[in-house]
Design a protein around this motif. Sequence first.
Motif, mmCIF file in Angstrom:
data_model
loop_
_atom_site.group_PDB
_atom_site.id
_atom_site.type_symbol
_atom_site.label_atom_id
_atom_site.label_comp_id
_atom_site.label_asym_id
_atom_site.label_seq_id
_atom_site.Cartn_x
_atom_site.Cartn_y
_atom_site.Cartn_z
ATOM 1 N N THR A 124 0.824 -1.199 0.000
ATOM 2 C CA THR A 124 0.000 0.000 0.000
ATOM 3 C C THR A 124 0.860 1.252 0.000
ATOM 4 O O THR A 124 2.012 1.244 0.422
ATOM 5 N N GLU A 125 0.289 2.336 -0.480
ATOM 6 C CA GLU A 125 1.009 3.611 -0.456
ATOM 7 C C GLU A 125 0.934 4.231 0.935
ATOM 8 O O GLU A 125 0.181 3.782 1.793
ATOM 9 N N THR A 126 1.738 5.237 1.175
ATOM 10 C CA THR A 126 1.722 5.918 2.458
ATOM 11 C C THR A 126 0.358 6.542 2.699
ATOM 12 O O THR A 126 -0.227 7.169 1.825
ATOM 13 N N GLN A 127 -0.153 6.371 3.918
ATOM 14 C CA GLN A 127 -1.458 6.925 4.249
ATOM 15 C C GLN A 127 -1.303 8.384 4.669
ATOM 16 O O GLN A 127 -0.575 8.689 5.598
ATOM 17 N N THR A 128 -1.995 9.267 3.987
ATOM 18 C CA THR A 128 -1.928 10.685 4.316
ATOM 19 C C THR A 128 -3.304 11.296 4.508
ATOM 20 O O THR A 128 -3.398 12.456 4.900
ATOM 21 N N HIS A 129 -4.347 10.568 4.234
ATOM 22 C CA HIS A 129 -5.699 11.108 4.313
ATOM 23 C C HIS A 129 -6.541 10.337 5.325
ATOM 24 O O HIS A 129 -6.195 9.234 5.739
ATOM 25 N N ARG A 130 -7.677 10.917 5.685
ATOM 26 C CA ARG A 130 -8.599 10.288 6.621
ATOM 27 C C ARG A 130 -9.414 9.207 5.924
ATOM 28 O O ARG A 130 -9.359 9.048 4.705
ATOM 29 N N PHE A 131 -10.213 8.480 6.744
ATOM 30 C CA PHE A 131 -10.806 7.230 6.267
ATOM 31 C C PHE A 131 -11.707 7.426 5.053
ATOM 32 O O PHE A 131 -11.571 6.719 4.048
ATOM 33 N N ALA A 132 -12.659 8.362 5.107
ATOM 34 C CA ALA A 132 -13.602 8.523 3.998
ATOM 35 C C ALA A 132 -12.885 8.914 2.712
ATOM 36 O O ALA A 132 -13.264 8.476 1.615
ATOM 37 N N THR A 133 -11.848 9.726 2.838
ATOM 38 C CA THR A 133 -11.066 10.110 1.663
ATOM 39 C C THR A 133 -10.321 8.904 1.103
ATOM 40 O O THR A 133 -10.267 8.696 -0.121
ATOM 41 N N GLN A 134 -9.748 8.085 1.996
ATOM 42 C CA GLN A 134 -9.065 6.876 1.554
ATOM 43 C C GLN A 134 -10.035 5.937 0.844
ATOM 44 O O GLN A 134 -9.685 5.296 -0.160
ATOM 45 N N ALA A 135 -11.261 5.829 1.349
ATOM 46 C CA ALA A 135 -12.240 4.937 0.743
ATOM 47 C C ALA A 135 -12.523 5.299 -0.708
ATOM 48 O O ALA A 135 -12.850 4.442 -1.532
ATOM 49 N N ILE A 136 -12.383 6.570 -1.033
ATOM 50 C CA ILE A 136 -12.655 7.047 -2.392
ATOM 51 C C ILE A 136 -11.399 7.032 -3.266
ATOM 52 O O ILE A 136 -11.461 6.682 -4.446
ATOM 53 N N HIS A 137 -10.256 7.369 -2.684
ATOM 54 C CA HIS A 137 -9.070 7.615 -3.504
ATOM 55 C C HIS A 137 -7.959 6.577 -3.391
ATOM 56 O O HIS A 137 -7.164 6.447 -4.330
ATOM 57 N N ALA A 138 -7.847 5.886 -2.277
ATOM 58 C CA ALA A 138 -6.687 5.019 -2.067
ATOM 59 C C ALA A 138 -6.604 3.923 -3.118
ATOM 60 O O ALA A 138 -7.603 3.322 -3.494
ATOM 61 N N GLY A 139 -5.401 3.692 -3.593
ATOM 62 C CA GLY A 139 -5.153 2.583 -4.506
ATOM 63 C C GLY A 139 -5.360 2.873 -5.968
ATOM 64 O O GLY A 139 -4.988 2.060 -6.815
ATOM 65 N N ALA A 140 -5.979 3.997 -6.301
ATOM 66 C CA ALA A 140 -6.271 4.301 -7.702
ATOM 67 C C ALA A 140 -5.941 5.758 -7.994
ATOM 68 O O ALA A 140 -5.872 6.591 -7.091
ATOM 69 N N ALA A 141 -5.725 6.054 -9.252
ATOM 70 C CA ALA A 141 -5.415 7.414 -9.699
ATOM 71 C C ALA A 141 -5.892 7.550 -11.139
ATOM 72 O O ALA A 141 -6.196 6.549 -11.800
ATOM 73 N N PRO A 142 -5.978 8.775 -11.652
ATOM 74 C CA PRO A 142 -6.362 8.927 -13.063
ATOM 75 C C PRO A 142 -5.454 8.098 -13.969
ATOM 76 O O PRO A 142 -4.235 8.035 -13.764
ATOM 77 N N ASP A 143 -6.066 7.454 -14.950
ATOM 78 C CA ASP A 143 -5.310 6.587 -15.851
ATOM 79 C C ASP A 143 -4.313 7.415 -16.663
ATOM 80 O O ASP A 143 -4.711 8.345 -17.385
ATOM 81 N N PRO A 144 -3.019 7.123 -16.580
ATOM 82 C CA PRO A 144 -2.025 7.933 -17.292
ATOM 83 C C PRO A 144 -2.133 7.849 -18.807
ATOM 84 O O PRO A 144 -1.731 8.772 -19.516
#
Length: 431
Positions: free
Chosen positions: A3-23
């Motif tokens: 996993t990447e470093t955790q920098t955000h709170r739970f609800a934000t992680q639920a939406i954003h963690a693990g994925a990013a805009p497709d390059p």
Amino acid sequence: MATETQTHRFATQAIHAGAAPDPATGARIQPIYFTNGFVFEDTQQAADIFAMRRTGFSYSRGSNPTVAALERRVAALEGAKAAVAVASGQSAVLMVLMTLMKSGDAYVASSRLFGGSLGLMNRLDGRYDLKPQFTKGLTPADFEAAITPETRAIICESIVNPCATVMDLAGIAAVARRHGLPLVVDSTLASPALIRPIEHGADIVIHSTSKFLGGSGQTIGGVICDAGKFDWAAIPGRYNLMSEPWADYDGLVLTERFPDFAFAAACRVFGMRELGPGLSPMNAFLTLTGIETLPLRMERHCANAKAVAGVLKDHPAVAWVSYPALPGQEGEAMAARYVPQGPGSIFTVALKGGEAAAVKFIMSLKLISHLVNIGEIKSLAIHPATTTHRQLSLADKAIAKVGPETVRLSIGLENAEDLIADVEQALAQLG
């Protein structure tokens, strides 16, 4: 996948963690990679990936970019170093047991577990000599009393399926540490929105993603999270898949190559490559989408469950309900300690009229569906004594609060008033 470093709170992680805009395209949603294989740059890259000398995708049985995004997201939510997604929650339990132990090894298991887990454990005992040492009760002392020199792990649920008892995870983790054993927690009924077992000392966390993580009853899946804290090499030979050389991987030692997530790496190499319970990328995508609303859903699940359980508890046709968030209920203090938001949405209710009343109640429900799953946005009911826990003895069913007079409810996201009305009209049919 780590996993990447955790920098955000739970609800934000639920939406954003693990994925990013497709390059490649700029797509904001995680793409679904419907492919079984991946083209290599050259033969050296292929050899290195297969030998675990470098990371990369080779064949989707072992890993897939969509599945990897799900793994990163769940690992982030659980505070784990890495996660491995598999085809079902049952596959996750199987993989954990077979990765931790070899024939002749034993493990302490809670006497109260999901019926499918109990069935699997008994079958593995009879066929492969992996020995469950079931506790007499649910306290840390009960777990400690069951430990023998052959014990290699401790396994429990965070919230017990289906009676909703909340376990003393910190107390059980302290027992595990005293004896140098990893603590494995099936946290399906809690989800990371309610309990994060690693924060209480767990070493491995399991989920059936078919339940709250996915949420909509569309998919089957499971996930294994590795906290990365256990010393697998402390006792030579005990956890050999993690701590000893793999001859067919050029002497690879996972605790040396992957010190932060050796157990997850072992699940990847042994479990995924050799046993093969791979997760479909479509199921991974749907689960990722479900997780985005997990915090909101769990809040509503808990509120609705408490409302329905309260009505049931006071009804003259009801002997008892097992929901520990209600005042005066058994386990109320433990639930308040570990799950102040509420102990999930699954519980049992016992009808005074016995099995006949339980069956009639289920068949009289109109809004609540008669269905074996749990953790969906729709409310569900089942008779566990004849389905999910049918293999238990009558005595064990009574202890687990799944006797013939009981109904398991999984309360969804409908309006509480409508659910209460449905429950009340079904109870009225009992006379």
